[in-house]
Design an enzyme around this catalytic site. Structure first.
Site, mmCIF file in Angstrom:
data_model
loop_
_atom_site.group_PDB
_atom_site.id
_atom_site.type_symbol
_atom_site.label_atom_id
_atom_site.label_comp_id
_atom_site.label_asym_id
_atom_site.label_seq_id
_atom_site.Cartn_x
_atom_site.Cartn_y
_atom_site.Cartn_z
ATOM 1 N N ASP A 290 -30.817 17.246 -7.434
ATOM 2 C CA ASP A 290 -30.719 17.204 -5.975
ATOM 3 C C ASP A 290 -32.096 17.503 -5.402
ATOM 4 O OD1 ASP A 290 -30.208 18.001 -3.171
ATOM 5 O OD2 ASP A 290 -28.098 17.921 -3.758
ATOM 6 N N ASN B 50 -17.845 17.379 -2.414
ATOM 7 C CA ASN B 50 -17.417 17.408 -1.028
ATOM 8 C C ASN B 50 -16.736 16.080 -0.730
ATOM 9 O OD1 ASN B 50 -18.677 19.931 -0.769
ATOM 10 N ND2 ASN B 50 -20.638 18.958 -0.306
ATOM 11 N N GLN C 198 -19.362 16.267 3.149
ATOM 12 C CA GLN C 198 -19.931 15.114 2.447
ATOM 13 C C GLN C 198 -20.800 14.313 3.410
ATOM 14 O OE1 GLN C 198 -17.148 12.298 0.727
ATOM 15 N NE2 GLN C 198 -18.782 11.194 -0.355
ATOM 16 N N HIS D 49 -20.238 11.914 -5.516
ATOM 17 C CA HIS D 49 -21.186 12.650 -6.356
ATOM 18 C C HIS D 49 -20.630 14.039 -6.627
ATOM 19 C CE1 HIS D 49 -22.238 13.150 -2.117
ATOM 20 N NE2 HIS D 49 -22.638 14.369 -2.409
ATOM 21 N N HIS E 288 -21.476 17.809 -7.618
ATOM 22 C CA HIS E 288 -22.551 18.797 -7.637
ATOM 23 C C HIS E 288 -22.359 19.728 -8.836
ATOM 24 C CE1 HIS E 288 -24.041 18.350 -3.369
ATOM 25 N NE2 HIS E 288 -22.824 17.871 -3.188
HETATM 26 P P1 5GP Z 1 -23.159 16.053 0.137
HETATM 27 O O1 5GP Z 1 -23.388 16.966 1.287
HETATM 28 O O2 5GP Z 1 -22.980 14.619 0.570
HETATM 29 O O3 5GP Z 1 -22.062 16.512 -0.775
HETATM 30 O O4 5GP Z 1 -24.452 16.145 -0.751
HETATM 31 C C1 5GP Z 1 -25.462 15.189 -0.743
HETATM 32 C C2 5GP Z 1 -26.617 15.764 -1.513
HETATM 33 O O5 5GP Z 1 -27.542 14.739 -1.750
HETATM 34 C C3 5GP Z 1 -27.355 16.869 -0.756
HETATM 35 O O6 5GP Z 1 -27.272 18.093 -1.504
HETATM 36 C C4 5GP Z 1 -28.779 16.344 -0.634
HETATM 37 O O7 5GP Z 1 -29.737 17.332 -0.850
HETATM 38 C C5 5GP Z 1 -28.826 15.266 -1.705
HETATM 39 N N1 5GP Z 1 -29.720 14.172 -1.384
HETATM 40 C C6 5GP Z 1 -29.800 13.500 -0.209
HETATM 41 N N2 5GP Z 1 -30.726 12.536 -0.272
HETATM 42 C C7 5GP Z 1 -31.243 12.587 -1.529
HETATM 43 C C8 5GP Z 1 -32.242 11.818 -2.199
HETATM 44 O O8 5GP Z 1 -32.852 10.909 -1.659
HETATM 45 N N3 5GP Z 1 -32.497 12.156 -3.496
HETATM 46 C C9 5GP Z 1 -31.837 13.169 -4.127
HETATM 47 N N4 5GP Z 1 -32.172 13.408 -5.405
HETATM 48 N N5 5GP Z 1 -30.887 13.905 -3.521
HETATM 49 C C10 5GP Z 1 -30.600 13.617 -2.233
#
Ligand code: 5GP
Ligand code: ZN
Length: 135
Positions: free
Chosen positions: A30, A86, A93, A99, A101
């Protein structure tokens, strides 16, 4: 899928620190880590949520999660990990490509994901269970 950052990573058009790959899944760090060694595990197919992922692909995703957890344990030796996803905007999310975590925890006595719930009434357990069984 257009405008999906994780599809861009899967296609190799956006850089990521890949830590594990299989024919059906990819795992990378991440970019805004919640902890050292925070990994995201994604299916190669673009689906917004687990409910959209074909049954045949579910096992592959969770094999990748297991492999990543083993790597994190070997490489970083955390005391524990929170593993989960999420589901939907209301649950935090923000990237609508499924995805998982994997978030290592390096101190004992941490709180689990239950702290994110809003609480429930124990008296309702039978009714809630009945509703779920019949759904
Ligand atoms: P969500 O909140 O959708 O469950 O988590 C999305 C995750 O994706 C976040 O923790 C954020 O830091 C990560 N993320 C967003 N954009 C990028 C990216 O361009 N590259 C990587 N490696 N992680 C990302
Ligand atoms: Zn995608």
């Amino acid at each position: 899928m257009a405008d999906c950052i994780f599809c861009e990573i899967l296609a190799g058009r956006v850089a990521a620190e890949v830590v594990h790959e299989s024919s059906k899944a990819l795992a990378f760090l991440d970019v805004f880590p919640a902890a050292r060694g925070h990994v995201l595990v994604v299916p190669r197919a673009h689906v917004p949520t687990l409910l959209d992922l074909g049954d045949a692909a579910v096992g592959d995703l969770f094999l990748a999660v297991k492999a990543v957890q083993a790597k994190v344990q070997r490489a970083l030796g955390p005391a524990g990990m929170n593993v989960g996803w999420n589901h939907g905007l209301a649950a935090g999310q923000h990237v609508h490509h499924l995805h998982v975590h994997v978030i290592p925890r390096f101190e004992d006595g941490g709180r689990g994901i239950q702290v994110m719930g809003s609480g429930g009434d124990r008296a309702e357990l039978p009714a809630v269970a009945a509703a779920l069984r019949s759904a």
